[in-house]
Write a protein that holds these residues in place. Sequence first.
Motif, mmCIF file in Angstrom:
data_model
loop_
_atom_site.group_PDB
_atom_site.id
_atom_site.type_symbol
_atom_site.label_atom_id
_atom_site.label_comp_id
_atom_site.label_asym_id
_atom_site.label_seq_id
_atom_site.Cartn_x
_atom_site.Cartn_y
_atom_site.Cartn_z
ATOM 1 N N LEU A 229 1.959 -3.536 -6.566
ATOM 2 C CA LEU A 229 1.544 -3.884 -5.215
ATOM 3 C C LEU A 229 2.344 -3.166 -4.139
ATOM 4 O O LEU A 229 1.791 -2.526 -3.258
ATOM 5 N N ALA A 230 3.679 -3.234 -4.234
ATOM 6 C CA ALA A 230 4.506 -2.629 -3.200
ATOM 7 C C ALA A 230 4.319 -1.115 -3.170
ATOM 8 O O ALA A 230 4.263 -0.499 -2.111
ATOM 9 N N ASN A 231 4.205 -0.477 -4.338
ATOM 10 C CA ASN A 231 4.058 0.972 -4.405
ATOM 11 C C ASN A 231 2.709 1.423 -3.874
ATOM 12 O O ASN A 231 2.594 2.445 -3.223
ATOM 13 N N ASP A 232 1.656 0.656 -4.175
ATOM 14 C CA ASP A 232 0.311 1.022 -3.737
ATOM 15 C C ASP A 232 0.206 1.142 -2.224
ATOM 16 O O ASP A 232 -0.534 1.974 -1.709
ATOM 17 N N TYR A 233 0.934 0.284 -1.506
ATOM 18 C CA TYR A 233 0.786 0.216 -0.060
ATOM 19 C C TYR A 233 2.048 0.625 0.693
ATOM 20 O O TYR A 233 2.146 0.421 1.896
ATOM 21 N N SER A 234 2.979 1.228 0.008
ATOM 22 C CA SER A 234 4.274 1.531 0.631
ATOM 23 C C SER A 234 4.173 2.561 1.751
ATOM 24 O O SER A 234 4.997 2.583 2.657
ATOM 25 N N ASP A 235 3.145 3.428 1.705
ATOM 26 C CA ASP A 235 3.009 4.470 2.727
ATOM 27 C C ASP A 235 2.158 4.017 3.918
ATOM 28 O O ASP A 235 1.958 4.785 4.867
ATOM 29 N N GLU A 240 -2.701 -1.033 8.418
ATOM 30 C CA GLU A 240 -3.385 -0.387 7.299
ATOM 31 C C GLU A 240 -3.235 -1.195 6.017
ATOM 32 O O GLU A 240 -4.150 -1.274 5.194
ATOM 33 N N TYR A 241 -2.071 -1.813 5.869
ATOM 34 C CA TYR A 241 -1.785 -2.649 4.705
ATOM 35 C C TYR A 241 -2.746 -3.845 4.673
ATOM 36 O O TYR A 241 -3.358 -4.164 3.648
ATOM 37 N N CYS A 260 3.577 -10.015 5.511
ATOM 38 C CA CYS A 260 4.813 -10.602 6.058
ATOM 39 C C CYS A 260 5.870 -10.760 4.974
ATOM 40 O O CYS A 260 7.054 -10.463 5.189
ATOM 41 N N ARG A 261 5.433 -11.227 3.815
ATOM 42 C CA ARG A 261 6.382 -11.439 2.716
ATOM 43 C C ARG A 261 6.932 -10.119 2.194
ATOM 44 O O ARG A 261 8.145 -9.972 2.006
ATOM 45 N N GLU A 262 6.035 -9.143 1.964
ATOM 46 C CA GLU A 262 6.463 -7.867 1.391
ATOM 47 C C GLU A 262 7.323 -7.054 2.352
ATOM 48 O O GLU A 262 8.268 -6.389 1.943
ATOM 49 N N ARG A 263 6.978 -7.124 3.650
ATOM 50 C CA ARG A 263 7.707 -6.323 4.640
ATOM 51 C C ARG A 263 8.809 -7.120 5.334
ATOM 52 O O ARG A 263 9.507 -6.581 6.203
ATOM 53 N N LYS A 264 8.920 -8.413 4.978
ATOM 54 C CA LYS A 264 9.937 -9.293 5.575
ATOM 55 C C LYS A 264 9.799 -9.326 7.113
ATOM 56 O O LYS A 264 10.764 -9.136 7.848
ATOM 57 N N LEU A 265 8.569 -9.581 7.555
ATOM 58 C CA LEU A 265 8.267 -9.635 8.980
ATOM 59 C C LEU A 265 7.799 -11.033 9.370
ATOM 60 O O LEU A 265 7.300 -11.782 8.532
ATOM 61 N N LYS A 266 7.940 -11.373 10.664
ATOM 62 C CA LYS A 266 7.428 -12.638 11.155
ATOM 63 C C LYS A 266 5.916 -12.548 11.307
ATOM 64 O O LYS A 266 5.365 -11.480 11.601
ATOM 65 N N LYS A 267 5.247 -13.687 11.140
ATOM 66 C CA LYS A 267 3.788 -13.716 11.160
ATOM 67 C C LYS A 267 3.212 -13.171 12.460
ATOM 68 O O LYS A 267 2.224 -12.415 12.446
#
Length: 277
Positions: A229-235, A240-241, A260-267
């Motif tokens: 999952l992380a590799n598929d959308y890392s770029d 876009e994600y 939010c979870r994968e990028r550690k961002l607020k909603k």
Amino acid sequence: MSGKLYICPTPIGNLEDITYRTLRVLNEVDLIAAEDTRHSVKLLNHFEISKPLTSYFEHNKDSKGIYLINKLLEGENIALISDAGMPGISDPGEDLIKLAIEHNIEIDVLPGATAFVVALVGSGMNTHKFAFEGFLDRDKKLRRSRLEEVKEEERTMIFYESPHRLKDTLKDMLKVFGNREISVNRELTKKYQEVIREDIETVINLFNEKDVKGEFVLIVDGFKGEKTLANDYSDLNEREYVEALLEDGMSKKDAIKVVCRERKLKKDVVYKQVLDL
């Protein structure tokens, strides 16, 4: 001085599984709050417990929660019970417990029968780390979306399911998870208890040949492949994600959660970028 809220687990099937301590507390409290009073009165009558009984369930939890908190603040001791097992696990007891904590009311959680622990221990799968998912959404799209979110969960997963949705859930699991090992537990501790330890496809075939009855606990083996999952959308950027996840069939709400979870961002950071999607 405030009273105390006792969280009292009740048998999930076999009445012999109630503890002496639970019986003592139920006999001593001023009031018992039950998920279904018609169901619980049978249990109380069996053990010759005669105490005032009031309902506390999903559709009255807001008004009745305030009522119970006021009783506790007045000094009454209250026992909370569900139809079976530990209150607070996939039921509105969770909300009453939060309310009690907010009002600095003492809480005493008694140990006792819990269906998912019985099922997990008997599954033969990894018990060192596990994830409790409870009931999946009734809506097929939301159910599939949640399964997509957890398909690479490495811990053993625990699900609850009702008889009329079991077949659909198993088919969705097969499509999303692949043909993993699963332990299907029906009517635990009851007379017609059944435990099936097979792969998902075999279980689907078994239930296609018979009627589905009883409540189920599903224990599913964790993901053992290579995460992608992380590799598929890392770029991709956040917008876009989210778009990519929507194309994969995920709902907008769940896609935002994943990003939010994968990028550690607020909603709200992600939400502002995808308002027009």
